[in-house]
Scaffold this motif. Structure first.
Motif, PDB file in Angstrom:
ATOM      1  N   LEU B 156      22.639  35.135  12.708  1.00 44.98           N
ATOM      2  CA  LEU B 156      23.647  36.098  13.374  1.00 44.98           C
ATOM      3  C   LEU B 156      23.139  37.229  14.080  1.00 44.98           C
ATOM      4  N   GLY B 346      32.227  30.086  21.883  1.00 45.97           N
ATOM      5  CA  GLY B 346      32.033  30.640  20.644  1.00 45.97           C
ATOM      6  C   GLY B 346      32.748  32.075  20.537  1.00 45.97           C
ATOM      7  N   SER B 348      35.636  33.132  19.924  1.00 44.21           N
ATOM      8  CA  SER B 348      36.494  33.437  18.972  1.00 44.21           C
ATOM      9  C   SER B 348      35.690  33.653  17.529  1.00 44.21           C
ATOM     10  N   LEU B 349      34.828  32.837  17.280  1.00 44.34           N
ATOM     11  CA  LEU B 349      34.012  32.962  16.029  1.00 44.34           C
ATOM     12  C   LEU B 349      33.343  34.266  16.120  1.00 44.34           C
ATOM     13  N   THR B 350      32.640  34.616  17.209  1.00 46.28           N
ATOM     14  CA  THR B 350      31.774  35.979  17.180  1.00 46.28           C
ATOM     15  C   THR B 350      32.962  37.062  16.929  1.00 46.28           C
ATOM     16  N   ARG B 352      35.674  37.046  15.036  1.00 42.84           N
ATOM     17  CA  ARG B 352      35.889  36.992  13.703  1.00 42.84           C
ATOM     18  C   ARG B 352      34.786  37.706  12.865  1.00 42.84           C
ATOM     19  N   VAL B 353      33.528  37.370  13.193  1.00 39.80           N
ATOM     20  CA  VAL B 353      32.385  37.731  12.367  1.00 39.80           C
ATOM     21  C   VAL B 353      32.399  39.244  12.910  1.00 39.80           C
ATOM     22  N   LEU B 366      31.386  42.812  21.638  1.00 39.64           N
ATOM     23  CA  LEU B 366      30.345  41.812  21.978  1.00 39.64           C
ATOM     24  C   LEU B 366      31.009  40.503  22.361  1.00 39.64           C
TER      25      LEU B 366
END
Lengths: 482, 366
Positions: B156, B346, B348-350, B352-353, B366
């Protein structure tokens, strides 16, 4: 959780022969290769398309039903153990190699593709897929991705994560994401790498872009026998320190040698206390130069005997013995537990001596067959589950080995994953904050904790631990060990 | 530009303390990638963390082929230390002489030409400690070469630009450095011919340390580097030359200098933007048409896995070109409010993280 709601919807969408409900149909799925755990799912969906998997995950999310994605069920950490009364999404039928591009050296595969089938498909182009878990004849890429599987040849080229360039995956709440791509490089956070090894907790990989490597021009495989396990461990440290970079370095102890010989007649010397396999690979001219250097290092490590594979046949036999060792040890004992801890390579000799001492203290035999070059131990603790208390003793011994790995600065798992088995050791390796953040990340993707619930995190609810190990099908006489 | 308070933490606790105060946090290492380390539009009360004083090796036992160091350590000091023991970071991190740090290299996600042989940064980073947006000190990965415990937090941090957390400590596996190198220079008749040669080499069993395509007065030229035992090297190079049907060996006096200059981007004009773009062989012809027409300079390195683009004009134009080709890039130099160009997946995943690691928006988006 509304199980009936989920099953009603699934029944409408897939033919009855692909939605297993009967006890006899469910039995094969109650355990994976870690047979000490067992748990019965409510149903097994034999998915045939990516769309079916996505729909199933979305329905599980809607009805609040936990699910476990499963390939061939070879997990040694209980990673594909079903959630009691949850859904198992079986992926073996998603076994298409969607694309193989030899010029770009990539393969795009579905999760149910067998590991070795990737190398088989790539072979006509002089390419192969490097990660080679011992179960590569049957284990699937989807499982390899979930658990970041390793193998004997990780030393030079790394584990599964180092060979996955991109992913299409369905997250536990049903969102479909595309991560990474086809290039070896990327910009932005390495989400592909983050997904790999998440033990199914981040959802299900649907399409995986794998990097292929050209087959080495030549191999040199050396087999050295030693009087003690510690001597073999020290030899590994010497080879590493000498600046050589072998493709693989494996150790087997007397018990493992005996078992492998009985199973496949690998031609190993039977009177050795330990056997070291070192394999060099690469361009012929370079390998020959490295080989001369390696032989000097080996000679000065006091081996009993040294043999070199003369041809591909001999090399294949050496590896067959090594890769069959786990199942072969199964012949020596009714039950066994496999550990997977990692220690710094310079502490190998010390770690092996400790394991030997623990084995004596506990009065249980331990066979060692492991990836020495990485410091990745695989002690196989032999026990008989029919004798009251033996399983508990074996578990306690395993726990001490894991604690030793942590104390030496290593890891509780090198390649099998945490799964069911090592959950309670996570808090020895990570702080509360580390685990808290991992749990928050998990909930950011899966607020209801539906995907592979109960795995990896220490607080997961544990299904009953069974006293003895045969797989449910083995108990029923349907299958037997080789 | 906004005035910034600069804090130069010397301990992990000082990083935590800085984050526990108010204000946006911006992180800088050696400043060798100004597009990533020059704050813009941060607002009042922003804090710049200058990481260069959080340096030094924490643990290094050469026989283990692993080291752990504080994130502000410079690549140069690490390279010198490793070289004393015949070891190196095989992914060939760039900008060594310009003061790049370990932390900055990870945050930018950079590997160099040498990634061709054994893989990139992601293949050698084995552990990190970072401070998240709530000031929590977190560890991911470990200090052994093989480790499958817990989520892979080190991954990550790669390419996270200091916007998911402040990296404070890193562990890498290292490899023995080849005792000698040799490089063959092979001119190519055309871009297509060069790409065909790269494809042939990529599929061959030659073990190459690096394989870069550069343009010398617009003439495509391959630089093919081999490494290993000195005694075997001349014969290996001759065999490669015969297989390629030509090529001239770089004189020994120029060999290391060529790769060093490449690592430092000596070929990039001072005022131009520099953009990293992941590529594949297949996309290069279309990309190169655009770049050539725009007067950009470029190199396709590591067996055509990675394009370095020196861009003379406005990055918005490059952004449009890359988007059309479905490519994405990261600006290391050049005027950029937002360092990413082209497409990025990615997101949307970023997001969430990011909500987990930076819930109060202490770091830039980011």
């Amino acid at each position: 959780m509304n199980l009936d709601g989920l099953l009603g919807e699934l029944k409408r969408r897939v033919p009855a022969d692909r939605l297993l409900r009967k006890p006899a149909q469910l039995a094969p799925y109650e355990s994976d290769a870690l047979t000490a755990f067992r748990s019965r799912p409510a149903a097994v969906l034999l998915a045939e398309t990516q769309e079916e998997v996505i729909q199933a995950v979305r329905l599980c999310h809607r009805y609040g039903v936990p699910f476990v994605a499963r390939g061939s069920g070879t997990s040694l950490s209980g990673g594909s153990l079903p959630v009691e009364n949850g859904l198992v999404i079986a992926l073996n039928r998603l076994n298409r190699i969607l694309r193989l591009d030899p010029a770009q050296r990539i393969a795009v595969v579905e999760p149910g593709v067998i590991n070795l089938d990737v190398s088989r498909a790539a072979a006509p182009h002089g390419l192969y897929y490097a990660p080679d878990p011992s179960s590569q004849l049957i284990c699937t890429i989807g499982g390899n991705v979930a658990f970041n599987s390793g193998g004997a040849h990780c030393l030079k080229y790394g584990m599964t994560v180092n060979h996955v360039l991109g992913l299409k995956a369905v997250l536990p709440d049903g969102e479909v994401v595309q991560l990474g791509g086809e290039s070896l490089e990327q910009v932005g956070p390495d989400l592909t790498g983050f997904f790999v090894g998440s033990e199914g907790l981040f959802g299900v990989a649907l399409e995986i872009t794998l990097r292929l490597l050209p087959k080495p021009e030549c191999y040199r495989t050396v087999l050295a026998a030693y009087d003690s396990l510690q001597a073999a461990g020290d030899a590994v440290a010497s080879v590493v320190a000498s600046g050589l970079l072998p493709g693989a370095m494996e150790i087997m102890d007397a018990l493992a040698i005996e078992a492998a010989e009985a199973a496949v007649q690998a031609g190993y010397p039977r009177d050795a206390a330990a056997l070291l396999i070192v394999e060099l690979e690469g361009e012929r001219i370079q390998v020959e130069a490295e080989f001369a250097h390696l032989m000097q290092v080996i000679e000065s490590s006091n081996p009993k005997t040294v043999a070199v594979a003369k041809d591909d046949g001999e090399r294949a036999r050496i590896w067959k013995g090594r890769k069959s060792a786990f199942s072969a040890v199964g012949r020596l004992s009714p039950d066994y537990l496999v550990q997977d801890g990692v220690v710094p390579r310079s502490r190998l000799g010390e770690a092996l001596a400790t394991i030997e001492r623990l084995s004596q203290d506990y009065g249980l035999r331990v066979a060692n067959v492991f990836h020495a070059g990485d410091g990745n131990l695989h002690p196989l603790i032999l026990f008989n589950g029919r004798i009251p208390g033996e399983l508990e003793r074996a578990e306690a011994l395993a726990g001490e080995i894991i604690q030793m790995c942590i104390a030496l600065g290593g890891s509780i798992t090198g390649e099998h994953g945490v799964g069911m088995e090592k959950r309670h050791h996570m808090s020895s390796m990570f702080t509360e904050t580390d685990l808290q953040i991992m749990a928050e990340l998990r909930r950011a993707l899966d607020p209801a904790e539906l995907a592979n619930r109960g795995k990896m995190f220490p607080q997961g609810e544990a299904p009953a631990l069974h006293g003895r190990g045969p797989h449910p099908l083995e108990e029923q006489g349907v299958i037997s060990r080789m | 530009m906004t005035t910034l308070t600069t804090i130069a933490p010397q301990s992990y606790e000082e990083v935590q303390a800085a984050i526990c105060k108010d204000g946006r946090i911006f992180v800088r290492g050696g400043g060798s990638k100004p597009a990533l380390s020059t704050p813009s539009a941060l607002g009042d009360g922003a804090v710049l963390l200058d990481m260069r004083w959080l340096r030094g090796v924490v643990e290094y036992e050469p026989g283990e082929f692993v080291f752990t160091a504080r994130a502000g350590s410079s690549l140069r000091e690490i390279a010198v230390l490793l070289a004393e023991h015949g070891q190196h970071l095989p992914f060939d991190p760039p900008l060594v002489e310009q003061g790049a740090t370990l932390g900055g290299t990870i945050a930018a996600g950079l590997s160099g030409s040498g990634r061709h042989r054994y893989g990139g940064l992601r293949d050698f980073l084995i552990g990190v400690r970072f401070v998240d947006g709530q000031g929590r000190l977190v560890r991911g990965g470990g200090k052994v070469v093989k480790n499958a415990a817990g989520f892979d937090l080190p991954k990550l941090m790669i390419g996270s630009l200091g916007r998911l957390g402040v990296i404070v400590e890193v562990s890498f596996k290292v490899f023995p450095q080849p005792s000698a190198y040799a490089t063959l220079r092979v001119t190519q008749a055309s871009l297509d011919a060069a790409l065909t040669t790269i494809a042939r080499l990529n599929g061959s069993s030659f073990d190459l340390e690096a394989l870069d395509l550069v343009f010398e007065e617009e003439r495509p030229t391959l630089y093919v580097r081999q490494g290993g035992f000195a005694a075997a090297l001349a014969e290996r190079q001759e065999r490669l030359r015969a297989w390629l049907g030509g090529g001239e060996p770089l004189p020994e006096s120029e060999e290391a200098a060529f790769w060093s200059a490449s690592r430092e981007f000596a070929w990039v004009p001072a005022t131009w933007a520099l953009v990293k773009t992941p590529v594949t062989l297949g996309v290069i012809p279309a990309l190169d048409r655009v770049l050539q027409a725009a007067g950009a300079q470029r190199r396709y390195v590591a067996g055509a896995a990675l394009a370095w683009i020196a861009w003379p004009g406005d990055l918005e134009q490059l952004d449009a070109y890359l988007t059309r080709l479905q490519l994405g890039g990261l600006a290391l130099r050049g005027e950029a409010e937002w360092p990413f160009v082209g497409v990025r997946n990615g997101a949307s995943l970023t997001a969430r993280v990011k909500r987990v690691l930076d819930p109060f928006h202490r770091f830039p988006i980011l």
